[in-house]
Design an enzyme around this catalytic site. Structure first.
Site, PDB file in Angstrom:
ATOM      1  CE  LYS A  10     -53.427  42.768  14.720  1.00 20.94           C
ATOM      2  NZ  LYS A  10     -52.116  43.352  15.144  1.00 20.94           N
ATOM      3  CE1 TYR A  50     -49.985  39.048  17.558  1.00 16.53           C
ATOM      4  CE2 TYR A  50     -52.120  39.141  18.644  1.00 16.53           C
ATOM      5  CZ  TYR A  50     -51.331  39.364  17.530  1.00 16.53           C
ATOM      6  OH  TYR A  50     -51.873  39.919  16.389  1.00 16.53           O
ATOM      7  CG  ASN A 113     -51.217  46.664  13.749  1.00 11.02           C
ATOM      8  OD1 ASN A 113     -52.062  45.884  14.167  1.00 11.02           O
ATOM      9  ND2 ASN A 113     -49.929  46.372  13.708  1.00 11.02           N
ATOM     10  CG  HIS A 116     -52.178  38.332  12.832  1.00 11.30           C
ATOM     11  ND1 HIS A 116     -50.962  38.433  13.463  1.00 11.30           N
ATOM     12  CD2 HIS A 116     -52.239  37.084  12.320  1.00 11.30           C
ATOM     13  CE1 HIS A 116     -50.317  37.276  13.338  1.00 11.30           C
ATOM     14  NE2 HIS A 116     -51.081  36.430  12.654  1.00 11.30           N
ATOM     15  CD  GLU A 127     -50.056  33.168  13.384  1.00 14.59           C
ATOM     16  OE1 GLU A 127     -49.043  33.651  13.924  1.00 14.59           O
ATOM     17  OE2 GLU A 127     -50.547  33.635  12.331  1.00 14.59           O
TER      18      GLU A 127
END
Ligand code: ATP
Ligand code: MG
Length: 138
Positions: A10, A50, A113, A116, A127
């Site tokens: 990320k 998302y 965080n 993913h 995805e």
């Protein structure tokens, strides 16, 4: 049986220069990289990726964050890939992530965080196909 999962490093982890260290942990854990690219999501694309979280209170924040800087997207292959990768990354909230997991080491908060990981074989395929054409999946 060998199967596949999808990951993104990320914008927070990219910005902190942790891409190489995270890829190294992924390789050391036995995952084979079968597709990879560095790219940047537009707000629209982040929102689409998302979309399952569209009704959640953190959706706007999540879309802003995921489109805030470059990411590295990859498809990973290994026996039991989805479950084993979720173990390697640790809990969504780094405060609850197990020692030695990627999120314990590199995530700052539940929002930012670091990585993913797909939550099912079905979503891993959706995805992976979101980022990579057939010609880009080896
Ligand atoms: P990911 O799908 O990114 O691998 P996850 O499966 O562990 O994470 P999800 O429940 O799918 O967690 O949430 C997707 C992402 O939304 C989280 O990784 C995090 O970046 C963000 N998020 C989840 N819960 C919160 C929250 N309470 N506050 C802010 N952001 C959140
Ligand atoms: Mg998830």
């Amino acid at each position: 049986m060998s199967n596949r999962t999808f990951t993104m490093i990320k914008p927070d982890a990219t910005g902190k220069g942790n891409t190489g260290a995270i890829l190294s942990m992924i390789n050391a854990a036995g995952f084979r990289i079968v597709a990879m690219k560095m790219t940047k999501l537009s707000k629209e694309k982040a929102g689409e990726f998302y979309a399952v979280h569209a009704a959640r209170p953190f959706y706007g924040e999540l879309v802003e964050f995921m489109s805030s800087g470059p990411i590295t997207a990859a498809i990973l292959e290994k026996d039991n890939a989805v479950e084993d990768f979720r173990k390697l990354i640790g809990s969504t909230n780094p405060a609850e992530a197990a020692e030695g997991t990627i999120r314990k080491l590199y995530a700052a908060s539940i929002g930012e965080n670091a990585v993913h990981g797909s939550d099912s074989n079905e979503n891993a395929k959706i995805e992976g196909d979101f980022f990579f054409s057939k010609l880009e999946q080896f």
